[in-house]
Enzyme design. Structure first.
Site, PDB file in Angstrom:
ATOM      1  N   TYR A 108       0.470  -0.789  -0.697  1.00  0.00           N
ATOM      2  CA  TYR A 108       0.027  -0.076   0.079  1.00  0.00           C
ATOM      3  C   TYR A 108       1.219   1.149   0.267  1.00  0.00           C
ATOM      4  O   TYR A 108       1.542   1.533   0.733  1.00  0.00           O
ATOM      5  CB  TYR A 108      -0.876  -0.145   1.022  1.00  0.00           C
ATOM      6  CG  TYR A 108      -1.531   1.712   1.584  1.00  0.00           C
ATOM      7  CD1 TYR A 108      -2.912   1.260   0.985  1.00  0.00           C
ATOM      8  CD2 TYR A 108      -0.844   2.569   1.931  1.00  0.00           C
ATOM      9  CE1 TYR A 108      -3.606   2.467   1.356  1.00  0.00           C
ATOM     10  CE2 TYR A 108      -2.217   3.960   2.282  1.00  0.00           C
ATOM     11  CZ  TYR A 108      -3.002   3.846   1.886  1.00  0.00           C
ATOM     12  OH  TYR A 108      -3.980   5.068   1.775  1.00  0.00           O
ATOM     13  N   GLU A 196      -3.039   7.981  -4.008  1.00  0.00           N
ATOM     14  CA  GLU A 196      -3.000   6.578  -3.845  1.00  0.00           C
ATOM     15  C   GLU A 196      -2.969   5.003  -4.101  1.00  0.00           C
ATOM     16  O   GLU A 196      -4.238   4.870  -5.003  1.00  0.00           O
ATOM     17  CB  GLU A 196      -4.999   5.867  -2.414  1.00  0.00           C
ATOM     18  CG  GLU A 196      -4.870   4.858  -1.545  1.00  0.00           C
ATOM     19  CD  GLU A 196      -5.759   4.851  -0.745  1.00  0.00           C
ATOM     20  OE1 GLU A 196      -6.845   4.643  -1.738  1.00  0.00           O
ATOM     21  OE2 GLU A 196      -6.016   4.741  -0.067  1.00  0.00           O
TER      22      GLU A 196
END
Lengths: 387, 290
Positions: A108, A196
């Site tokens: 992530y 993101e």
């Protein structure tokens, strides 16, 4: 302003970041052709402004033509309501068809301005592919946070903190640092409020690929990014919200039946609270702003009334820059044009409030004037009970 | 009887020749604020109702000894205007402008870190010490000189609160709107620290809203440092998660930033929390005079 995944990936590809090869398709046939051209396995992904698409059935993997056909058929035209769409469904008009990847690991990575410290924040985790807020809740030790002073900029030690934190070594370490550097530059140069990558995939042959991309552009900065402004997709907006935006009104549609019109965002929120506390349900948030004129008030009123769920209206104005007589004139003109039949409670205070009340009283309209906020709350409560 | 603005305020207005800048400058003058100069690049030498206009803040300060600036410059140029004021040694900078890009504000905030200037805002109504100086766009007549300090993230919601205080006979020492943007120059704690040093402030009202954790941090600060009673209010009890409620900072994400979690923390820290805006004035009267 949110971007679609395919738009975000075009932005990333332009910055030299590794995204899977893919094509956008707005029909089943085009999607199948794209999958055939890219080869199998292929990922078929709904393009809507909503996170959590996978769990809601908006992302499917196809191993052959038949599966590609079935996936595209199921996704295009579907109404996607995910955990992140607050009960409202998004109709899928487009899919992104991408080459499938042989994935070894999922990371992530995100970059965003951090309000509390006025710094840029890099967030990374070895737990890619999951909801990051869940990871933060259950295993906070698996989240790496690195803050960057925006005047100093990203330094090599920041890169090392993140890359070593993720346990990367060798070539992967180097390619990750290069990727993070490019992503950081992109976020700053294009005024992004969020970039993101979840997941950032590590492939079987040790390449990094940005599998998913979520980007939010600062709407206040679009004056210096005309190309990004052009990426706005009005079909993702609620039609009434889009209409309001045209008149510089800040309108958000909610589920209740009592419409509100207020000047100022804080007071608008507090007015919604008052309706709820009085036993009603607000139908919207509408902030007409500090400098509203009669025309804006009229348009705001018209938008409120075009929501079929609205059964009563509470107008709460604290006149400062916006004078109460101007507000009253706008309300009277709008009410006359739409042949108003709903009960309207008006509470006005501040600059020229007396004059405003006189205009409302002389208008011949059946408006219920309230004396103070508490009185307004009680009057709207009485109406709400009768709905 | 006040903090940051008062009888010593010598106000300069950046963007004085624009429609809004001009209007509000004259409102401030009418209230009794000592407005000494205006700045609009390229319009130096002109005047606005006898207030001299300069090309740069440095020139204005050299000529008029201005010590406070109020900014009405449009968003693309506002960050530059704030930094120019700081460079000229302006002690208090009040930025009214709404819609400054977030990345601009990150740079401004860090750029001011080493300076002696204090920034209030942006996207705020400004600051007023009732009876002495109004530096902002709030309606003057609703205020009354007194001992209650008001700190708020909102504009008109602050007016509502002040109006109710005045109706109860509770005057105010200073009222500050810190602004609704995610990054602001002065936060609740900066204001609370200043109020703690003002022995004429006998009570405080803190008006917050959903999003972020500024109210929680302020509540913890109050528990340790503030001796006078503090009333708290939070707007946005009914705001749905994931939707930005007007202010760029007002958004509930996941379980953080909700009104109920803020209220719980504020109560834990000894604040008197009022949940009904319609009764806030009466509630304050009970706390401050009861």
């Amino acid at each position: 302003m949110k971007l679609h995944e395919f738009q975000a990936k075009e932005l990333f590809a332009g910055a030299g970041l590794p995204v899977p090869e893919g094509r956008v398709a707005d029909s089943v046939q085009a999607a199948v052709e794209a999958a055939e051209a890219l080869g199998y396995p292929a990922a078929i992904k709904a393009q809507v402004h909503a996170g959590g698409r996978g769990k809601a059935g908006g992302i499917r993997l196809a191993r052959d033509r038949q599966e590609a056909q079935a996936a595209a058929d199921a996704i295009i035209g579907m109404t996607l309501a995910t955990a992140q769409t607050a009960g409202r469904g998004h109709t899928v008009r487009r899919v992104l068809v991408e080459q499938g990847q042989q994935i070894k690991d999922e990371l992530y990575l995100s970059i965003l301005p951090d309000r509390a410290t006025a710094s840029m924040m890099i967030i990374a985790s070895t737990e890619g592919g999951m909801n990051i807020e869940e990871v933060a809740g259950t295993t906070p030790e698996r989240i790496i946070r690195v803050r960057v002073n925006p005047l100093v900029g990203l330094q090599p030690f920041h890169l090392r903190q993140v890359a070593f934190g993720l346990g990367l070594r060798g070539d992967l370490f180097k390619s990750f640092c290069g990727l993070l550097q490019k992503l950081y530059s992109l976020v700053v140069s294009r005024d992004l409020l969020l970039a993101e990558i979840n997941p950032l995939a590590v492939t079987e042959d040790d390449r990094l690929v940005l599998l998913d991309a979520k980007v939010e552009v600062d709407s206040s900065a679009l004056f210096r990014h005309k190309d990004l402004a052009a990426l706005h997709d009005p079909s993702e907006d609620d039609p009434l919200e889009a209409e309001a935006k045209k008149y510089h009104l800040n309108y958000i549609r909610l589920d209740g039946n009592i419409g509100t019109m207020v000047n100022g965002a804080g007071l608008a929120m507090a007015t919604m609270d008052i309706i709820k506390q009085a036993g009603g349900e607000p139908a919207n948030f509408l902030d007409v702003g500090g400098g509203a004129n009669a025309e804006m008030i009229e348009n705001g009123f018209r938008i409120l009334l075009s929501d079929p769920d609205v059964r009563a209206i509470l107008i709460n104005i604290f006149g400062g820059i916006l004078r109460c007589d101007v507000l009253a004139t706008g309300v009277v003109e709008a009410a006359a044009k739409v042949a108003l039949k709903l009960p309207v409670v008006v509470r006005m205070e501040g600059t020229n409030a007396e004059e405003g009340r006189r205009i409302l009283n002389d208008s011949g309209l059946e408006l219920i004037t309230a004396d103070g906020l508490q009185d307004a709350a009680e009057k709207i409560a009485t109406i709400a009970r009768q709905l | 009887m006040s903090i940051w603005v008062g009888n010593d305020t010598r106000l300069l207005v950046q963007g004085i020749t624009g429609t809004e800048g001009r209007f509000h400058t004259l409102q401030c003058v009418q209230y009794g604020t000592n407005v000494v100069a205006g700045v609009t690049p390229g319009k130096g030498g002109q005047d606005v109702e006898d207030i001299p206009v300069f090309n740069t803040v440095r020139e204005a300060v050299a000529d008029t000894r201005a010590n406070t600036s109020m900014i009405f410059v449009p968003p693309p140029f506002a960050a530059d205007a704030i930094l120019e004021a700081a460079d000229a040694g302006i002690g208090l900078i009040v930025c009214i402008t709404e819609g400054i890009p977030a990345h601009d504000m990150l740079r401004v905030k860090n750029g001011l870190a080493g300076s002696t200037s204090r920034l209030i805002g942006p996207n705020c109504p400004g600051i007023i010490s009732p009876g002495t100086a109004k530096v902002g766009i709030m309606p003057g007549p609703i205020h009354k000189p007194g001992g209650i300090g008001v700190i708020s993230r909102s504009g008109t919601l602050t007016y509502e609160v002040v109006h109710q205080l005045t109706a109860q006979g509770l005057g105010q020492s200073t009222c500050i709107g810190i602004g609704g943007d995610p990054v602001v120059g002065s936060n609740f704690i900066d204001c609370l620290t200043a109020f703690a040093g003002d022995n004429k402030t006998t009570g405080l009202v803190m008006v917050g809203e959903i999003g972020g954790n500024a109210e929680e941090e302020a509540a913890a600060f109050i528990r340790e440092n503030i001796k006078v009673p503090v009333v708290g209010f939070i707007a946005g009890l009914t705001a749905p998660p994931g939707r930005r409620m007007g202010h760029a900072g007002a958004i509930v994400s996941g379980t953080s930033g909700t009104a109920s979690s803020k209220i719980a923390v504020m109560r834990d820290c000894g604040l008197h929390v009022c949940e009904e805006l319609g009764r806030l004035g009466e509630f304050c009267a009970d706390i401050f005079t009861g």
